[in-house]
Design an enzyme around this catalytic site. Structure first.
Site, PDB file in Angstrom:
ATOM      1  N   GLY A  12       0.822  -1.219   0.000  1.00  0.00           N
ATOM      2  CA  GLY A  12       0.000   0.000   0.000  1.00  0.00           C
ATOM      3  C   GLY A  12       0.846   1.255   0.000  1.00  0.00           C
ATOM      4  N   GLY A  14      -0.373   4.321   0.300  1.00  0.00           N
ATOM      5  CA  GLY A  14      -1.110   5.420   0.933  1.00  0.00           C
ATOM      6  C   GLY A  14      -0.290   5.991   2.092  1.00  0.00           C
ATOM      7  CB  ALA A  15      -1.149   8.577   4.612  1.00  0.00           C
ATOM      8  CE  LYS A 197      -9.042   4.169  14.726  1.00  0.00           C
ATOM      9  NZ  LYS A 197      -8.759   3.894  13.428  1.00  0.00           N
ATOM     10  CG  ASN A 205     -14.723   7.570  10.251  1.00  0.00           C
ATOM     11  OD1 ASN A 205     -14.403   8.046  11.328  1.00  0.00           O
ATOM     12  ND2 ASN A 205     -13.869   6.912   9.508  1.00  0.00           N
ATOM     13  CG  ASN A 215     -12.504  14.258  12.916  1.00  0.00           C
ATOM     14  OD1 ASN A 215     -13.183  14.134  11.896  1.00  0.00           O
ATOM     15  ND2 ASN A 215     -11.389  13.584  13.109  1.00  0.00           N
ATOM     16  CB  SER A 267     -10.317   8.307   6.785  1.00  0.00           C
ATOM     17  OG  SER A 267     -11.201   7.559   7.590  1.00  0.00           O
ATOM     18  CD  GLU A 279     -11.341   2.240   5.445  1.00  0.00           C
ATOM     19  OE1 GLU A 279     -10.631   1.234   5.489  1.00  0.00           O
ATOM     20  OE2 GLU A 279     -11.121   3.252   6.130  1.00  0.00           O
TER      21      GLU A 279
HETATM   22  O1  PAF Z   1     -10.901   7.499  10.121  1.00  0.00           O
HETATM   23  C1  PAF Z   1     -10.453   8.496  10.715  1.00  0.00           C
HETATM   24  O2  PAF Z   1     -10.416   9.613  10.218  1.00  0.00           O
HETATM   25  C2  PAF Z   1      -9.888   8.291  12.116  1.00  0.00           C
HETATM   26  O3  PAF Z   1      -9.918   6.923  12.414  1.00  0.00           O
HETATM   27  C3  PAF Z   1     -10.582   9.099  13.228  1.00  0.00           C
HETATM   28  C4  PAF Z   1     -10.271   8.515  14.559  1.00  0.00           C
HETATM   29  C5  PAF Z   1     -12.066   9.177  13.020  1.00  0.00           C
HETATM   30  C6  PAF Z   1      -9.976  10.479  13.319  1.00  0.00           C
HETATM   31  O4  PAF Z   1     -10.097  11.255  12.172  1.00  0.00           O
END
Ligand code: PAF
Length: 318
Positions: A12, A14-15, A197, A205, A215, A267, A279
């Site tokens: 990958g 990506g970042a 998580k 999200n 956020n 994200s 996702e």
């Molecule tokens: O997906 C994301 O952006 C991160 O997991 C979170 C914790 C929501 C912070 O931006």
């Protein structure tokens, strides 16, 4: 099982993939690291051997170029450790491509948001393959192709999802990762950490993506009833699969993470803005599917899953 880890492949570009690739490749005297990128088949032989990536360390202003060692077939075959830093919806396809090349003793790490890929990995990989989950809180921004900025120092949690890992192998793996990009802790119950998580991602999200907000804005009063309902459903589904979660604890956790990342673009919101797939199927969609399986109504998670799915034009075409 081989005694030492001498060959590592990061999958990958990506970042997070480049962040791990960068830190692991700074330990070149200990092991060899290569990067498997999804687009490397499109590169000419000269582009493959002369490639660079650019990395800006945390709180630095300028990026420096570093040579990029692209993964070849022999690197995969020799790998004792493969770290998949991909989006959750890319995992199954990537594992299908890797399954025939990697050694049965190779440790496979899955690093992504959401849940539901362990079940997919179990179908793609031999039953005894050691699969580890990695959750990371490092902030990293991809500002261009092969260009990243380490925006926040975090830490990583790892733990066994399937297969076996002896105590000495566990320590060896944890030390290797921790020396490259500290801190890394091994957890006996990583599934519980994954659920925490997941709960954070199920709230921050979709709400930030649907409302196009940072956020920190989810802590406004107008979202509190919705958040309580989302988290109550998650507690109920988690309890059905044997994971004890407490509503009040989750509420506090979500508030804390939203505050700590107040100015960040989640994200999922970034994916929607960039017109990329999200996702969501592995976040609120995972809760929806488990709810159906266990006969638990999850109206709020189901609603957000459908709303985000509809928002993402790319996802619509899948
Ligand atoms: O997906 C994301 O952006 C991160 O997991 C979170 C914790 C929501 C912070 O931006």
């Amino acid at each position: 099982m081989p005694n030492s880890i001498k060959n590592i492949v990061v999958v990958g570009q990506g970042a997070i993939g480049l962040l791990w690739y960068h830190h692991l490749s700074q330990q070149a005297e200990k092991y060899q690291v290569s990067l498997l990128a999804s687009n490397q088949n499109l590169l000419s032989p000269s582009e493959l051997i002369s490639a660079n990536y650019h990395f800006t360390p945390y709180q630095h202003k300028t990026a420096a170029p570093y040579p990029l060692n692209y993964c070849q077939d022999k690197n995969l075959q020799q790998a004792e450790l493969v770290i998949l830093c991909l989006k959750s919806y890319q995992i199954a396809k990537a594992l299908k491509g890797l399954a025939h090349s990697i050694n049965k003793d190779c440790i496979v790490i899955l690093a992504h948001n959401g849940m539901g890929t362990t079940e997919e990995a179990a179908i793609m990989l031999p039953e005894k393959q050691t699969i580890i989950a990695m959750l990371t809180t490092h902030g990293c921004l991809r500002t261009g192709s092969l260009t990243i900025v380490h925006t926040g120092i975090g830490q990583s949690d790892i733990g066994l999802l399937s297969g076996q890992l002896s105590k000495s192998r566990q320590e060896q793996l944890t030390n290797l990762l921790s020396q490259a990009l500290p801190d890394v802790s091994f957890h006996r119950n990583i599934v519980e950490k994954q659920w925490l998580k997941l709960a954070i991602n199920c709230v921050i999200n979709p709400i930030t993506a649907i409302n196009d907000i940072d956020n920190g804005d989810i802590n406004h009063q107008e979202f509190s009833a919705q958040i309580t309902q989302l988290l109550s459903e998650i507690c109920e589904v988690a309890n059905a699969v044997g994971v004890e979660l407490e509503l009040e604890y989750l509420q506090g956790l979500v508030t804390k993470v939203a505050k700590a990342t107040a100015k960040n673009c989640s994200s999922m919101r970034c994916d929607i803005i960039a017109d990329k797939p999200t996702e969501i199927d592995y976040i609120n969609g995972y809760i929806h599917r488990l709810g159906q399986q266990y006969g638990i109504a999850t109206p709020q998670n189901t609603k957000l899953w459908q709303q985000v799915f509809a928002l993402s034009t790319t996802a619509k075409q899948q």
